[in-house]
Structure formats: structure tokens, C-alpha cells
Design a protein around this motif. Structure first.
Motif, PDB file in Angstrom:
ATOM      1  N   VAL A  22       0.865  -1.183   0.000  1.00 49.29           N
ATOM      2  CA  VAL A  22       0.000   0.000   0.000  1.00 49.29           C
ATOM      3  C   VAL A  22       0.897   1.227   0.000  1.00 49.29           C
ATOM      4  N   THR A  23       0.723   2.073  -0.990  1.00 47.05           N
ATOM      5  CA  THR A  23       1.577   3.253  -1.113  1.00 47.05           C
ATOM      6  C   THR A  23       1.147   4.351  -0.143  1.00 47.05           C
ATOM      7  N   GLN A  24       2.058   5.283   0.093  1.00 51.18           N
ATOM      8  CA  GLN A  24       1.749   6.418   0.957  1.00 51.18           C
ATOM      9  C   GLN A  24       0.609   7.243   0.376  1.00 51.18           C
ATOM     10  N   LYS A  25       0.593   7.359  -0.939  1.00 52.59           N
ATOM     11  CA  LYS A  25      -0.470   8.122  -1.605  1.00 52.59           C
ATOM     12  C   LYS A  25      -1.834   7.485  -1.366  1.00 52.59           C
ATOM     13  N   GLU A  26      -1.889   6.149  -1.420  1.00 50.45           N
ATOM     14  CA  GLU A  26      -3.150   5.438  -1.189  1.00 50.45           C
ATOM     15  C   GLU A  26      -3.626   5.611   0.255  1.00 50.45           C
ATOM     16  N   LYS A  29      -5.083   0.546   6.261  1.00 49.37           N
ATOM     17  CA  LYS A  29      -4.193  -0.095   5.288  1.00 49.37           C
ATOM     18  C   LYS A  29      -4.675  -1.496   4.906  1.00 49.37           C
ATOM     19  N   ALA A  30      -5.202  -2.239   5.891  1.00 49.08           N
ATOM     20  CA  ALA A  30      -5.573  -3.646   5.661  1.00 49.08           C
ATOM     21  C   ALA A  30      -6.582  -3.831   4.530  1.00 49.08           C
ATOM     22  N   PRO A  31      -7.713  -3.114   4.499  1.00 49.15           N
ATOM     23  CA  PRO A  31      -8.670  -3.330   3.402  1.00 49.15           C
ATOM     24  C   PRO A  31      -8.141  -2.878   2.046  1.00 49.15           C
ATOM     25  N   ILE A  32      -7.275  -1.863   2.035  1.00 44.60           N
ATOM     26  CA  ILE A  32      -6.679  -1.425   0.763  1.00 44.60           C
ATOM     27  C   ILE A  32      -5.795  -2.538   0.210  1.00 44.60           C
TER      28      ILE A  32
END
Length: 455
Positions: free
Chosen positions: A375-379, A413-416
Motif C-alpha cells: 500500500v503506497t503512501q499516496k493510497e 491499510k488492511a482493506p486497501i
């Protein structure tokens, strides 16, 4: 350091670890000498304090620091040498830590299972999709316009009917003539059929005209919130000042400009794009469930009991909250029966759900790790921004909260991460696309989401 494995059953491991006292003492001396450089004790120059003085004053505290550090380092070394991955932080039981004696303790933990990930290109899934049509756009525009409805007076001889708004003065009294506290009003707007007033009140205004005086006789419900009025009969003297009809706005350029959009055509395009996004989200939800169901069916492996128990506790706490809310709901019918939380079959049902979630979580994590998904910082920033938008005026507080609470950030972060892994699987699998109507797509989504905790 001596290590003896005293239990190895499935994913459960137990090691007895012995660290020589000489190693502990050496660490203590190093730590005391380090602290001694900055400690000030009357009668001694900085850095020249005798070791026995330091040990006498600070030995107990330093020993605790050293023991904690040695256990942490020893655990890590054992785990690496045994090539194991603990599911949670190892539990430690110290048998001996006395000065001059070896440090002896037992480390217990459950390891993550060895997971053999499936070949993703062997799977095939049906993907439902729907096209945005004029009918749905018009329906969305109509729903949008409901918030901008206006009103205008009916002709003087118009008889009020359901859906009309009557503007009334009223004064209410009980059978004994006692004035009802809060039972009067001036120029009150009441939509007939909205059931905003006492049951039966609005029905007696149907057929009235502007200027009419109406005697409205109604009983207060037996379960009325004001106990002094519950079950009692009342009479309201009502004067109908106006009878109005609701006027829906015309969807044109003028209406669009009220919304800050340049034209009706542009508004339709925005609505169409939003519907496409919504249909795509619904389609993904269906595909995601199909993927999860297939992965759960095809991949059976032992999972750590501690993880399952933790997940079950989270689910069960939510169930108990919902149960409590249902029990305290005054609108709940007396004949309704809520789930029996003491029923062992019910608990087992949710434990099975917890086990499925843990197994799928571990499998998706392994697939993601093998395919270098992150997961990116942008996301993450986008997800935090979406959370902040739900609290207008408190955006900074939301951003600060996620910055200061890593566990909250992990929950975003987990669901992304999970969705990115599902997208990868769908990219590699064979997809059979099928176009359906919006109603069929919506029905399919409702079937998998309504009252279903299995994901």
C-alpha cells in the motif's frame, strides 16, 4: 545460550532457553559503565564512579533492563535459527533470574503456517456488470431534486389530500379541559401522510380547505413517551391557514447552476460518471466474494488458534453490542426473539466465521507478499482524506489521530491491501463478463451483504 524444544505440536512451539550468568553479568557491567559516564554522585567525578557503587545504587534497575533485552534478543535468535514466524508476540515465563544464576525461561508461541499459494491463472470467475442508462440517470436526478423542492398555495377551494402540506394553528386540551403542555402551535407546517403527529391527527385534516376550523379528536398512544398523556383522549382546535402543494424543480440549466454546475448536460455527465463508479464498486464486491469463496474452498490449512480466538472476540463483542441495542429498542415487537447468546451452536457459527477470516487473511497476505504488493503512501493519504471528509471542520483532528495511532492507520491499510490482492487475482484469472440490469446487479449485491458476516 542453550535452547531446548520442549513442545512442538502443529503450530504450537515451546522452547526452554538458558542464558549463562556470565553473559548476563557482562551485559550488566557494560550497561552500568555506560550509565556511569553521565551519572553524577556526590564525591565522585563523572565517569570515575566505582563499579561496585554503581551496582549498589542502580544494579536492580539495570538488571531488569538487561534481562528484558537479553530475552528479546534470545527469542529473536531462536526464531531465526528455527526458521519460524510467530503469529503473535511470544509469551515468556521466567523460571530463574536470580543474581549469580543462569537466566532460565520458557518461550511459547504459535507459528504462522507454511502456506502454499495456488496458481492464480487456474481460476475462472464470472463478472457481472451493468450499463448506465437514461432511466437510472433520470432517477438519480429526481432523487437529487427532492432536496430542492418548493411549495406554492393551492387554490382556495382545494381540499387537502395526502401529500399536501397544511399550515395550521392548533391548541390541544384533554377531556377534562386541561391544556396540554406543548400541545399548541402557530403556522406549523404539516405534510399529510407523513405520520409526524399523533396517529389519526393528520387523517382528520384530509378534505379541509384554507380558512377551515377543524376539531380533531385523538387518543394518545398507550406507549406515548409522556406518561401523563399516555392513553388519554384529547381534542385539538385546528385552524387551517394554508393548503400547499409541493413543487419539484425542473431539471434545467438554471437548476444545475444552483448546484454550482454550468449546465444540465454537465450535471447529467457527472451523475452518469458517479453511477458508473458505483456499478463498478458493486461489480467488484461480487467478484471479491466469488474469489474469497473459491480460495476458502480450495485452501485448507491449520491456522493459529490465538489469531482465531482474537478474531472471534472482536466479532462477538460486535454481536453483543447489536444484541444490547436490539433489547433496548422500544420499537421492537414483543413477539420478536433475538439470538440466544448462550447458545453454543451460535458461538460455534461465529468461531467458524473467525477461522475463515483468519485463513483468508493469511492466504491473501502470502499472495500479496509473493507478488510484492504494498500500500503506497499516496493510497493511505487518500484513505485518511476520505475519513476526514466525514467530519467537516475537524479534518486536522482526524489527520492527527491517524498520525499518532499506528493501529488506526493499520486498520485503514488492511482493506486497501486486501482489495489490491483481489484485483491481482482477477487480473490473472479467466474472467467471463456478463451484462445484467442494474436491478439484477443490486439484487446480487444485497444477497451477499445483507446479514452476512462470512467475509
Amino acid at each position: 545460550m542453550q535452547v531446548k524444544e520442549i513442545k512442538s505440536k502443529g503450530l504450537k512451539h515451546e522452547f526452554q532457553v538458558t542464558v549463562p550468568s556470565t553473559f548476563i553479568e557482562k551485559k550488566m557491567v557494560e550497561r552500568l559503565e555506560y550509565h556511569g559516564r553521565s551519572i553524577r554522585i556526590s564525591g565522585f567525578r563523572p565517569g570515575k564512579i566505582p563499579l561496585d557503587v554503581l551496582k549498589k545504587r542502580y544494579g536492580a534497575a539495570v538488571r531488569n533492563e538487561v534481562i528484558e533485552e537479553v530475552i528479546k534478543e534470545s527469542n529473536q535468535k531462536v526464531i531465526q535459527e528455527k526458521n519460524l514466524r510467530p503469529a503473535l508476540q511470544p509469551q515468556v515465563k521466567i523460571n530463574s533470574e536470580k543474581e549469580g544464576a543462569d537466566l532460565d525461561y520458557v518461550m511459547t508461541f504459535e507459528a504462522l503456517p507454511e502456506i502454499k499459494t495456488p496458481k492464480l491463472d487456474k481460476y475462472s470467475f464470472e463478472k457481472l456488470g451493468a450499463s448506465v442508462d437514461k432511466k437510472q440517470i433520470d432517477k438519480s436526478l429526481k432523487n437529487l431534486s427532492q432536496g430542492y423542492k418548493g411549495r406554492e398555495d393551492h387554490k382556495p377551494d382545494h381540499k387537502a389530500s395526502k401529500g399536501d402540506v397544511v399550515v395550521i394553528d392548533f391548541d390541544g386540551r384533554l377531556e377534562d379541559g386541561k391544556k396540554i403542555e406543548g400541545g399548541s402551535g402557530k403556522n406549523v407546517e404539516l405534510e399529510l401522510g407523513s405520520n409526524s403527529f399523533i396517529p389519526g391527527f393528520e387523517d382528520q385534516l384530509i378534505g379541509s380547505k384554507a380558512g377551515d376550523d377543524v376539531k380533531v379528536k385523538v387518543p394518545f398512544p398507550k406507549d406515548y413517551h409522556a406518561k401523563e398523556l399516555a392513553g388519554k383522549s384529547a381534542e385539538f382546535a385546528v385552524t387551517v391557514n394554508k393548503v400547499q402543494k409541493t413543487v419539484e424543480p425542473k431539471i434545467d440549466d438554471e437548476f444545475a447552476k444552483k448546484l454550482g454546475i454550468e449546465s444540465a448536460e454537465k450535471l447529467e455527465k457527472i451523475i452518469s460518471d458517479k453511477l458508473k463508479d458505483e456499478y463498478a464498486r458493486m461489480s467488484f464486491l461480487l467478484s471479491k466474494r466469488a474469489v474469497l469463496d473459491k480460495l476458502a474452498e480450495d485452501n485448507k490449512f491449520e491456522v493459529p488458534e490465538t489469531l482465531v480466538e482474537n478474531e472471534f472476540n472482536v466479532i462477538w463483542e460486535e454481536i453483543k453490542k447489536e444484541h444490547k441495542a436490539e433489547e433496548s429498542n422500544p420499537k421492537k415487537k414483543k413477539t420478536e426473539k433475538s439470538e440466544d447468546l448462550e447458545d453454543p451452536k451460535l458461538k460455534q457459527q461465529y468461531k467458524d466465521i473467525a477461522e475463515r477470516r483468519v485463513r483468508l487473511g493469511l492466504l491473501l497476505a502470502e499472495i500479496g507478499r509473493e507478488n510484492k504488493i504494498d500500500v503506497t503512501q499516496k493510497e493511505l493519504e487518500k484513505a485518511i482524506l476520505e475519513q476526514a471528509r466525514q467530519y467537516p471542520g475537524q479534518e486536522k483532528m482526524v489527520f492527527d489521530y491517524f498520525r499518532e495511532h499506528p493501529h488506526a492507520l493499520a486498520s485503514l491499510k488492511a482493506p486497501i491491501f486486501e482489495d489490491k490482492v483481489i484485483e491481482l487475482i482477477l487480473q490473472k484469472a479467466k474472467i467471463n463478463e456478463k451484462t445484467v440490469t442494474f436491478e439484477e446487479l443490486e439484487k446480487a449485491v444485497i444477497e451477499i451483504t445483507q446479514g452476512d458476516d462470512a467475509e
